[in-house]
Design an enzyme around this catalytic site. Structure first.
Site, mmCIF file in Angstrom:
data_model
loop_
_atom_site.group_PDB
_atom_site.id
_atom_site.type_symbol
_atom_site.label_atom_id
_atom_site.label_comp_id
_atom_site.label_asym_id
_atom_site.label_seq_id
_atom_site.Cartn_x
_atom_site.Cartn_y
_atom_site.Cartn_z
ATOM 1 N N TYR A 195 -48.046 3.552 -27.695
ATOM 2 C CA TYR A 195 -47.179 3.982 -28.390
ATOM 3 C C TYR A 195 -46.748 5.425 -28.331
ATOM 4 C CZ TYR A 195 -51.473 6.980 -30.989
ATOM 5 O OH TYR A 195 -51.996 7.515 -31.377
ATOM 6 N N HIS A 241 -40.499 6.120 -5.977
ATOM 7 C CA HIS A 241 -40.420 7.494 -5.466
ATOM 8 C C HIS A 241 -41.160 8.826 -6.567
ATOM 9 C CE1 HIS A 241 -37.281 11.387 -4.968
ATOM 10 N NE2 HIS A 241 -38.697 11.270 -4.994
ATOM 11 N N TYR A 286 -44.853 15.139 -35.206
ATOM 12 C CA TYR A 286 -46.783 14.859 -35.658
ATOM 13 C C TYR A 286 -46.814 16.651 -34.663
ATOM 14 C CZ TYR A 286 -51.348 13.754 -34.048
ATOM 15 O OH TYR A 286 -52.680 14.215 -33.871
ATOM 16 N N GLU A 334 -34.333 18.461 -3.744
ATOM 17 C CA GLU A 334 -34.175 17.729 -5.079
ATOM 18 C C GLU A 334 -33.292 18.497 -6.267
ATOM 19 O OE1 GLU A 334 -33.803 14.753 -5.204
ATOM 20 O OE2 GLU A 334 -35.568 13.831 -4.021
ATOM 21 N N HIS A 391 -40.459 17.415 -11.302
ATOM 22 C CA HIS A 391 -40.877 16.186 -11.140
ATOM 23 C C HIS A 391 -41.866 15.767 -9.933
ATOM 24 C CE1 HIS A 391 -39.511 12.787 -7.856
ATOM 25 N NE2 HIS A 391 -39.003 14.114 -6.907
ATOM 26 N N HIS A 428 -44.542 13.210 -7.705
ATOM 27 C CA HIS A 428 -44.974 12.213 -6.885
ATOM 28 C C HIS A 428 -46.240 11.600 -7.417
ATOM 29 C CE1 HIS A 428 -42.081 12.833 -3.238
ATOM 30 N NE2 HIS A 428 -41.703 12.925 -4.387
#
Length: 211
Positions: A111, A152, A206, A71, A90, A92
């Site tokens: 939220y 994916h 925040y 990737e 990334h 899974h």
């Protein structure tokens, strides 16, 4: 701690936090005009800093003894499109992957979606490791700091690796909540656009990095 050390540490955390299984997922951090990125097919429980490769922003090798993640095009495409991004995580993770098969966008169940600049989108399924997948992720990430990849997994980005990883954790949590809501059989009460925009604005300022 170097970026390579930090990536190795995050990969071990991904296993402990159950965001990946086996050698799935990948992590990168941008340092100037270089990208430190995980190698392909190496167990995260044994991954060492020296296993993490360094590549130029065009993908060429600077210092890497192992083949990079498949990737890599996704990571490089995100950095090319988003100068604000300093790290990509990334995963899974189970809930995110399951939800990516069901919806075009994470429903506004909480939220915390404001942590991502709004409800993360789901990029259409494209074969892994391709430029098409990378392009889909970049499009889904427009104005957002996370997205799902159809059938994916998930992508979270941040200005730092710590920020990107924290977002990956929150992303999995809201996906789990969404799955439970969708499976309840009850018509859910979702946040409207004004409420979600308000949460996004409030969360942007925040605390001291904690939520």
């Amino acid at each position: 701690m170097t970026e390579r050390d930090a990536i190795a540490e995050v990969c071990q955390r991904m296993v402990a936090d159950r965001l990946v299984v086996g050698t799935a997922g990948n992590v990168s951090a941008r340092v100037g005009d270089q990208v430190a990125v995980t190698p392909t097919g190496v167990s995260y429980t044994t991954l060492r800093a020296e296993d993490v490769g360094l590549h130029a922003l065009d993908g060429s090798v600077i210092d890497a003894r192992l083949k990079p993640t498949s990737e890599l095009p996704l990571h490089l495409a995100v950095y090319a499109a988003r100068p604000d991004v300093g790290a990509v995580v990334h995963t899974h993770s189970t809930a995110a992957t399951a939800l990516s098969c069901l919806v075009p966008q994470i429903p506004a169940v909480h939220y915390y979606l404001g942590l991502f600049g709004g409800a993360p989108r789901v990029a259409p399924y494209v074969e892994y490791g391709t430029d098409g997948l990378a392009a889909g992720a970049v499009s889904a990430l427009e104005g957002r700091t996370a997205c799902l990849l159809g059938n994916h997994g998930a992508v979270a980005v941040g200005s730092t690796l710590a920020e990107a990883y924290e977002r990956a954790l929150y992303l999995e949590w809201v996906c789990e909540v969404a799955l439970r809501v969708l499976s309840s059989g009850v018509i859910p009460r979702l946040l409207d656009g004004v409420e979600l925009d308000d949460a996004t604005a409030r969360l942007a300022t925040y605390g001291q990095g904690a939520r």
